[in-house]
Design a protein around this motif. Structure first.
Motif, PDB file in Angstrom:
ATOM      1  N   GLN A  12      -6.454  20.642  40.699  1.00 43.53           N
ATOM      2  CA  GLN A  12      -6.496  19.064  40.275  1.00 43.53           C
ATOM      3  C   GLN A  12      -7.074  19.617  38.729  1.00 43.53           C
ATOM      4  OE1 GLN A  12      -7.259  16.557  42.440  1.00 43.53           O
ATOM      5  NE2 GLN A  12      -6.168  17.517  43.826  1.00 43.53           N
ATOM      6  N   ASN A  13      -6.267  18.238  38.161  1.00 44.25           N
ATOM      7  CA  ASN A  13      -6.071  17.975  36.655  1.00 44.25           C
ATOM      8  C   ASN A  13      -5.451  19.529  35.843  1.00 44.25           C
ATOM      9  OD1 ASN A  13      -7.939  15.905  36.374  1.00 44.25           O
ATOM     10  ND2 ASN A  13      -9.867  17.212  36.831  1.00 44.25           N
ATOM     11  N   ALA A  14      -4.323  19.278  36.572  1.00 49.12           N
ATOM     12  CA  ALA A  14      -3.111  20.986  35.868  1.00 49.12           C
ATOM     13  C   ALA A  14      -3.250  19.649  34.239  1.00 49.12           C
ATOM     14  CB  ALA A  14      -1.991  21.270  36.723  1.00 49.12           C
ATOM     15  N   ASP A  15      -2.906  20.860  33.925  1.00 54.02           N
ATOM     16  CA  ASP A  15      -1.852  19.890  32.594  1.00 54.02           C
ATOM     17  C   ASP A  15      -0.981  19.447  32.997  1.00 54.02           C
ATOM     18  OD1 ASP A  15      -3.513  20.667  31.020  1.00 54.02           O
ATOM     19  OD2 ASP A  15      -3.734  22.942  30.337  1.00 54.02           O
ATOM     20  N   ILE A  16       0.224  20.830  33.163  1.00 56.46           N
ATOM     21  CA  ILE A  16       1.495  20.196  34.184  1.00 56.46           C
ATOM     22  C   ILE A  16       1.403  20.846  36.219  1.00 56.46           C
ATOM     23  CG2 ILE A  16       4.142  21.135  33.428  1.00 56.46           C
ATOM     24  CD1 ILE A  16       3.534  20.565  30.646  1.00 56.46           C
ATOM     25  N   ALA A  17       2.391  19.923  36.222  1.00 58.16           N
ATOM     26  CA  ALA A  17       3.038  20.175  37.559  1.00 58.16           C
ATOM     27  C   ALA A  17       4.931  20.146  37.970  1.00 58.16           C
ATOM     28  CB  ALA A  17       2.293  18.948  38.533  1.00 58.16           C
ATOM     29  N   VAL A  18       4.598  21.411  38.374  1.00 61.75           N
ATOM     30  CA  VAL A  18       5.978  21.202  38.525  1.00 61.75           C
ATOM     31  C   VAL A  18       6.800  21.484  39.916  1.00 61.75           C
ATOM     32  CG1 VAL A  18       8.184  23.090  37.934  1.00 61.75           C
ATOM     33  CG2 VAL A  18       5.746  23.143  36.441  1.00 61.75           C
ATOM     34  N   VAL A  19       7.886  20.442  40.168  1.00 60.75           N
ATOM     35  CA  VAL A  19       8.016  20.116  41.608  1.00 60.75           C
ATOM     36  C   VAL A  19       9.264  20.392  41.832  1.00 60.75           C
ATOM     37  CG1 VAL A  19       8.119  18.186  43.094  1.00 60.75           C
ATOM     38  CG2 VAL A  19       6.309  17.703  41.404  1.00 60.75           C
ATOM     39  N   GLY A  20       9.641  22.220  42.222  1.00 60.46           N
ATOM     40  CA  GLY A  20      10.265  22.366  42.744  1.00 60.46           C
ATOM     41  C   GLY A  20       9.856  24.290  42.041  1.00 60.46           C
ATOM     42  N   ALA A  21      10.109  25.208  43.596  1.00 63.14           N
ATOM     43  CA  ALA A  21      10.122  26.100  43.208  1.00 63.14           C
ATOM     44  C   ALA A  21      11.712  27.267  43.208  1.00 63.14           C
ATOM     45  CB  ALA A  21       8.676  26.894  43.964  1.00 63.14           C
ATOM     46  N   GLY A  22      12.241  26.639  42.382  1.00 64.79           N
ATOM     47  CA  GLY A  22      13.896  27.550  42.290  1.00 64.79           C
ATOM     48  C   GLY A  22      13.393  28.405  41.382  1.00 64.79           C
ATOM     49  N   ILE A  23      14.558  28.274  40.759  1.00 62.06           N
ATOM     50  CA  ILE A  23      14.532  29.408  39.403  1.00 62.06           C
ATOM     51  C   ILE A  23      14.491  28.941  38.602  1.00 62.06           C
ATOM     52  CG2 ILE A  23      17.221  29.252  39.485  1.00 62.06           C
ATOM     53  CD1 ILE A  23      15.485  32.380  38.852  1.00 62.06           C
ATOM     54  N   ILE A  24      15.100  27.088  38.326  1.00 62.06           N
ATOM     55  CA  ILE A  24      14.617  26.524  37.293  1.00 62.06           C
ATOM     56  C   ILE A  24      13.604  25.975  37.089  1.00 62.06           C
ATOM     57  CG2 ILE A  24      14.955  24.322  35.588  1.00 62.06           C
ATOM     58  CD1 ILE A  24      17.932  24.443  36.765  1.00 62.06           C
ATOM     59  N   GLY A  25      12.619  25.866  38.474  1.00 63.40           N
ATOM     60  CA  GLY A  25      11.384  25.189  38.250  1.00 63.40           C
ATOM     61  C   GLY A  25      10.081  26.386  37.828  1.00 63.40           C
ATOM     62  N   VAL A  26      10.224  27.795  38.912  1.00 60.08           N
ATOM     63  CA  VAL A  26       9.745  28.458  38.422  1.00 60.08           C
ATOM     64  C   VAL A  26      10.185  29.582  36.831  1.00 60.08           C
ATOM     65  CG1 VAL A  26       9.503  31.133  39.132  1.00 60.08           C
ATOM     66  CG2 VAL A  26       9.847  29.446  40.552  1.00 60.08           C
ATOM     67  N   ALA A  27      10.713  29.229  36.441  1.00 63.78           N
ATOM     68  CA  ALA A  27      10.733  29.740  34.890  1.00 63.78           C
ATOM     69  C   ALA A  27      10.578  28.697  34.013  1.00 63.78           C
ATOM     70  CB  ALA A  27      12.672  29.910  34.410  1.00 63.78           C
ATOM     71  N   CYS A  28      10.417  27.791  34.033  1.00 68.65           N
ATOM     72  CA  CYS A  28      10.122  26.583  33.311  1.00 68.65           C
ATOM     73  C   CYS A  28       8.562  26.517  33.871  1.00 68.65           C
ATOM     74  CB  CYS A  28      10.290  25.085  34.096  1.00 68.65           C
ATOM     75  SG  CYS A  28      12.125  24.456  33.107  1.00 68.65           S
ATOM     76  N   ALA A  29       7.547  27.018  35.042  1.00 69.78           N
ATOM     77  CA  ALA A  29       6.302  26.768  34.765  1.00 69.78           C
ATOM     78  C   ALA A  29       6.034  28.966  33.877  1.00 69.78           C
ATOM     79  CB  ALA A  29       5.978  27.064  36.259  1.00 69.78           C
ATOM     80  N   LEU A  30       6.708  29.414  33.736  1.00 74.32           N
ATOM     81  CA  LEU A  30       6.292  30.577  33.389  1.00 74.32           C
ATOM     82  C   LEU A  30       5.776  30.655  31.729  1.00 74.32           C
ATOM     83  CD1 LEU A  30       5.745  33.800  33.187  1.00 74.32           C
ATOM     84  CD2 LEU A  30       7.778  34.503  33.880  1.00 74.32           C
ATOM     85  N   GLN A  31       7.264  29.472  31.364  1.00 73.00           N
ATOM     86  CA  GLN A  31       7.444  29.455  29.468  1.00 73.00           C
ATOM     87  C   GLN A  31       6.377  28.017  29.771  1.00 73.00           C
ATOM     88  OE1 GLN A  31       9.118  30.963  27.770  1.00 73.00           O
ATOM     89  NE2 GLN A  31      11.242  31.429  27.983  1.00 73.00           N
ATOM     90  N   LEU A  32       5.660  27.552  30.821  1.00 69.35           N
ATOM     91  CA  LEU A  32       4.366  26.999  29.727  1.00 69.35           C
ATOM     92  C   LEU A  32       3.311  27.457  29.937  1.00 69.35           C
ATOM     93  CD1 LEU A  32       5.982  23.527  32.623  1.00 69.35           C
ATOM     94  CD2 LEU A  32       6.340  23.744  29.677  1.00 69.35           C
ATOM     95  N   ALA A  33       2.469  28.071  31.402  1.00 65.71           N
ATOM     96  CA  ALA A  33       1.417  29.483  31.864  1.00 65.71           C
ATOM     97  C   ALA A  33       2.125  29.554  30.255  1.00 65.71           C
ATOM     98  CB  ALA A  33       1.956  29.686  32.059  1.00 65.71           C
ATOM     99  N   ARG A  34       2.417  30.147  29.613  1.00 65.04           N
ATOM    100  CA  ARG A  34       2.647  31.365  28.549  1.00 65.04           C
ATOM    101  C   ARG A  34       2.824  30.131  26.865  1.00 65.04           C
ATOM    102  NH1 ARG A  34       8.288  35.213  29.225  1.00 65.04           N
ATOM    103  NH2 ARG A  34       7.080  36.597  30.563  1.00 65.04           N
ATOM    104  N   GLN A  35       2.374  28.812  27.096  1.00 69.64           N
ATOM    105  CA  GLN A  35       2.119  28.138  25.756  1.00 69.64           C
ATOM    106  C   GLN A  35       0.314  28.571  26.146  1.00 69.64           C
ATOM    107  OE1 GLN A  35       4.152  27.681  23.796  1.00 69.64           O
ATOM    108  NE2 GLN A  35       5.365  28.878  25.051  1.00 69.64           N
ATOM    109  N   GLY A  36      -0.648  28.617  27.358  1.00 67.52           N
ATOM    110  CA  GLY A  36      -1.477  28.479  27.548  1.00 67.52           C
ATOM    111  C   GLY A  36      -1.911  26.780  28.527  1.00 67.52           C
ATOM    112  N   LEU A  37      -0.803  26.724  29.448  1.00 65.50           N
ATOM    113  CA  LEU A  37      -1.316  25.250  30.222  1.00 65.50           C
ATOM    114  C   LEU A  37      -1.215  25.756  31.352  1.00 65.50           C
ATOM    115  CD1 LEU A  37       1.975  23.171  28.327  1.00 65.50           C
ATOM    116  CD2 LEU A  37      -0.480  22.894  28.195  1.00 65.50           C
ATOM    117  N   ARG A  38      -2.190  24.733  31.913  1.00 65.64           N
ATOM    118  CA  ARG A  38      -2.960  25.147  33.169  1.00 65.64           C
ATOM    119  C   ARG A  38      -1.843  24.231  34.220  1.00 65.64           C
ATOM    120  NH1 ARG A  38      -8.336  22.331  33.901  1.00 65.64           N
ATOM    121  NH2 ARG A  38      -7.191  20.265  32.163  1.00 65.64           N
ATOM    122  N   VAL A  39      -1.331  25.672  35.305  1.00 67.86           N
ATOM    123  CA  VAL A  39       0.295  24.888  36.127  1.00 67.86           C
ATOM    124  C   VAL A  39       0.395  25.001  36.712  1.00 67.86           C
ATOM    125  CG1 VAL A  39       2.661  24.604  36.475  1.00 67.86           C
ATOM    126  CG2 VAL A  39       1.855  25.177  33.933  1.00 67.86           C
TER     127      VAL A  39
END
Length: 425
Positions: A12-39
């Protein structure tokens, strides 16, 4: 894939929800988490089980032209009648596909065609450097090989077409070399003597295990605090505080959402933005040959037979063919086995298909052959889908662009985002 794929509700109350766990979604999630965001990443399957599992593994920076040209009109009868052809349109799907194909043809007019080429080229030119940054950051540089790739031809009468393609690619500043037969056989000695030559693309590469790439990115993302939920997102809406996503297990709330679920992205995009996106799917097939190692030094494509062969850790992957039949029709695995038949005669000794495994996946395609990479809905909705057969190639640079849209600054020059905006439709 690690067996602790999360399905808990601590999201609950994540900064960003990524819908899709393919290569693009996972790569996005990692980049966003490295910015200090809760993903949190949400997908009805485990990471990498969709189109990312079975792609050709080729980092296709040379492919700067749209998925079709005006010759598609001449090929339409064969597309409808030949179930094993390299480009097939299921006649039962034609009524639904016709509006999409009409828009595709309109985008082949000179001005939109040039915009498409410029947009693809911009992403492709940035893609390998972005992949280096992403893989170096997870200490897995060895998964990517930059040995180039080769497009071969067999019939002497094909030479003028290949030379014309070389000229077109040089106009687009794609690094390309014409190889005569001697150079081909010195580099790939197991190819048949009937190979006349080919085009070598030095600024391309391939992954030796595309699925492992996803797994390593997932492991790195988890280390950064990213959560993964095995849930199907069936809808959602925007509210004052962000985004509410509906799943059978309940609601997932976040301040923002990234839609990166490939060919399945249209409905959620419409729910959250009110925009109907002309998204269709290229159904791609592969055949994995586990007993074939060391046949090729890099990815090799046949000009006449229209498929690609990529050497991987687990064997040789034969991939290619495009089928337009939508998301609901069952796969025609005979198309995957057709790839082995197409390989006959390309090698001095036929490939061993014992214990081979067929596969089919959905490549998300838009009629102008460009992805959507954008920020809409007052900044609450980020879009990253529609990369057609270039999803693997463009995943890392797309992730950097999404991080930039989310507010991160980049020390690297990234493509201008205007060609990929949602409002072009």
């Amino acid at each position: 894939m690690p067996d602790h794929f999360s399905s808990n509700s601590a999201h609950q109350n994540a900064d960003i929800a990524v819908v899709g766990a393919g290569i693009i979604g996972v790569a996005c999630a990692l980049q966003l988490a490295r910015q200090g965001l809760r993903v949190v990443v949400i997908d009805q399957q485990e990471p990498g089980q969709g189109a990312s599992f079975g792609n050709a593994g080729h980092l296709a920076t040379e492919q700067v032209f749209p998925i079709a040209d005006l010759s598609i009109l001449k090929r339409l009868p064969a597309m409808l009648m030949d179930p094993m052809g390299p480009l097939r349109l299921d006649w039962k799907y034609m009524p639904r596909a016709l509006p999409w194909f009409t828009r595709l043809l309109l985008n082949l007019r000179p001005a939109p065609f040039q915009r498409t080429v410029a947009g693809i080229r911009a992403l492709n030119e940035s893609s390998l450097d972005a992949w280096h940054r992403l893989l170096d950051g997870i200490d897995c540089p060895g998964l990517m090989r930059e040995d180039g790739s080769l497009l071969v031809y067999e019939r002497p009468e094909s030479r003028p077409a290949l030379q014309a393609l070389q000229a077109r690619m040089r106009q687009q500043q794609v690094p390309v070399e014409f190889w005569e037969a001697k150079a081909v056989h010195e580099t790939a000695p197991q190819l048949s003597e009937q190979i006349q030559g080919g085009l070598f693309f030095p600024a391309t590469g391939h992954f030796i295990d595309p699925y492992r790439v996803v797994c390593e990115l997932v492991n790195a993302a988890r280390t950064c605090g990213v959560q993964f939920l095995t849930q199907q997102v069936t809808g959602g809406h925007l509210n004052e505080t962000g985004v509410s996503l509906v799943t059978p297990q309940g609601r997932v709330t976040a301040r923002r959402v990234v839609i990166a679920c490939g060919a399945h992205s249209a409905k959620l995009t419409a729910d959250l933005t009110g925009k109907k996106v002309p998204l269709d799917t290229e159904r791609g097939y592969h055949l994995m040959l586990p007993h074939e190692h060391d046949r090729l030094p890099f990815a090799v494509t046949s000009l006449e037979r229209k498929f690609i062969m990529t050497p991987m850790t687990d064997g040789l992957r034969l991939a290619g063919t495009v089928e337009f039949a939508g998301l609901q029709a069952p796969p025609s695995m005979e198309r995957a086995w057709q790839l082995h038949r197409l390989s006959k005669g390309l090698f001095r000794r036929d490939l061993n298909a014992q214990a081979a495994t067929p596969w089919m996946g959905f490549r998300p395609s838009l009629p102008d052959s460009l992805p959507i990479i954008d920020k809409v809905g007052d900044g609450k909705v980020l879009l990253a889908f529609g990369h057609q057969h270039l999803g693997l190639t463009q995943a890392a640079v797309t992730a950097e662009l999404i991080a930039q849209l989310a507010g991160a600054t980049s020390a690297h020059a990234l493509p201008e985002l205007h060609p990929y905006r949602l409002d072009r439709f």
